[in-house]
Enzyme design. Structure first.
Site, PDB file in Angstrom:
ATOM      1  CB  SER A 117      -0.924   0.015   1.219  1.00 17.93           C
ATOM      2  OG  SER A 117      -0.171  -0.029   2.416  1.00 17.93           O
ATOM      3  CG  HIS A 138      -2.587  -0.767  -3.104  1.00 11.57           C
ATOM      4  ND1 HIS A 138      -3.025   0.489  -2.724  1.00 11.57           N
ATOM      5  CD2 HIS A 138      -2.782  -1.573  -2.030  1.00 11.57           C
ATOM      6  CE1 HIS A 138      -3.444   0.446  -1.478  1.00 11.57           C
ATOM      7  NE2 HIS A 138      -3.325  -0.798  -1.043  1.00 11.57           N
ATOM      8  CD  GLU A 150      -3.580   3.611  -4.943  1.00 14.11           C
ATOM      9  OE1 GLU A 150      -3.834   4.800  -4.704  1.00 14.11           O
ATOM     10  OE2 GLU A 150      -2.868   2.899  -4.195  1.00 14.11           O
ATOM     11  CG  ASN A 188      -2.880   4.293   1.959  1.00 20.19           C
ATOM     12  OD1 ASN A 188      -3.854   4.426   2.690  1.00 20.19           O
ATOM     13  ND2 ASN A 188      -2.483   3.110   1.526  1.00 20.19           N
TER      14      ASN A 188
END
Length: 385
Positions: A117, A138, A150, A188
């Site tokens: 991540s 991801h 992602e 994130n």
């Protein structure tokens, strides 16, 4: 690519295996722990049975998906795979060791992907003799339900590998967002102010947890407030991601972690999984102060920080405007894309809000992205880019 291997049979690995198997791939799910493989197989049976009960799939489809997955505990069993996705512990050295070992077992054309991540894909790729075959893919949890994936090429990743990865994930009926290999990728990174600015508002004594959560749900339409969400994710997990991103960005104040969350994590108040976090789930939950003026002020402060981070992500060419907005709506269920939200609120309004915060605090966390400032000056909107 139809021959897929997944390394790690935890929740994420099992979920990715289900996605690939549903799309018609033959999948080998690897784990050294036989008990973990058995648990994964049993969980899939329960999941598929529920889908049959809800008439989402029929019995034949259930059998097809289940039969597409083979459970193995020897890495050598993965030698014929076209794509291998690891979903193991978030430890860079463990991943590097695994990729180096995999390379000696598979074809020179096998693509090696990490579900990390936030860790550096370039660093993982550097452990391989053919780093151009390595890429980040991801998924978000739970993988079968969350639409976003992602895809992160490292500086070493070949254009062919990127193209194949994007096509494969698209074939799996997922929404792909391509991101530059920077800490936190898109989601994130961009989502950090949802937590950090809410924590800052609490620490300043502006409002309590319940009121902040209520404000963002009521005014912004978020499904969960930041403190509810951090308790759901786990304070240990959420704090670690924040700390990792903060460190990776050379201690940029925009990503500074909160002592409030650090102390809760240290105390073992991790959220729902321990019965106590920002809220005590063994007691009646507190009621918010339902003050619409206060709620609007809280929302304005959090949303403009989120918009600023999304704008800076675009400014630094980490992802396209479309992928940034898709990432936030499809990856973390935001009610709107942040760049679309900026257009709705007004770019000039965003700049003024950020400048007001910066003039009050004189902290770099509130610096306005050059992208927003230039667009305001030129009277442009993100939808016109």
């Amino acid at each position: 690519m139809k021959k897929i291997a997944i390394i790690g049979s935890g929740t994420m690995g099992s979920g990715i295996a289900q996605v690939a198997a549903t799309s018609g791939c033959t999948v080998k799910l690897f784990d050294l722990n036989q008990d973990a493989l058995t648990k994964s197989k049993n969980n899939l049976e329960v999941t598929l049975s529920k889908l049959v009960e809800k008439a989402k799939i029929d019995a034949a489809e259930k059998s097809r998906i289940a039969n597409n997955i083979t459970y193995v505990n020897a890495l050598s069993d993965l030698s014929d795979s076209e794509l291998i996705i690891e979903a193991i512990v978030e430890n860079i050295e463990v991943k590097r060791k695994l990729f180096s070992e995999l390379e000696s077992l598979v074809s020179e054309h096998t693509i090696l992907a990490s579900n990390t991540s936030s860790l550096s894909i370039a660093s993982i790729a550097a452990s391989c003799a053919k780093p151009e075959r390595v890429i980040g893919i991801h998924f978000f949890n739970p993988a079968p339900l969350m639409q976003l994936v992602e895809v992160i090429p490292a500086v070493q990743t070949s254009a062919v590998v990127l193209e194949k990865a994007v096509q494969t994930i698209t074939d799996w009926k997922k929404v792909v967002a391509v991101a530059k290999d920077t800490p936190g990728f898109i989601v994130n990174r961009v989502a950090r102010p949802f937590y950090s600015e809410s924590l800052r508002i609490y620490e300043e004594g502006v409002a309590d947890f319940a009121t902040i959560d209520w404000s963002l749900k009521t005014i912004g339409g978020f499904r969960m407030g930041p403190f509810e969400l951090m308790d759901f994710i786990g304070n240990d997990v959420n704090y670690t991601v924040t700390e990792t991103v903060f460190t990776a960005f050379y201690f940029d104040p925009r990503f500074k972690p909160s002592f409030t969350q650090k102390r809760l994590s240290e105390a073992g108040f991790l959220g729902r999984k321990t019965g106590r976090g920002f809220y005590n789930y063994q007691q009646e939950l507190p009621h918010p102060t339902e003050d619409m003026t206060l709620a609007q002020a809280i929302f304005n402060r959090v949303i403009v920080m989120l918009i600023n981070e999304a704008a800076d992500t675009l400014f630094l060419n980490i992802a396209s405007a479309k992928d940034i907005d898709n990432a936030m709506t499809k990856g973390v269920n935001y009610p709107k894309g942040l760049l679309a939200w900026a257009d709705e609120l007004g770019i000039q309004w965003c700049v003024e809000q950020l400048d007001t915060l910066y003039n009050e605090y004189h902290e770099d966390r509130y610096r306005c992205s050059p992208k927003l400032r230039r667009m305001a000056k030129e009277e442009k909107r993100f939808k016109d880019l």
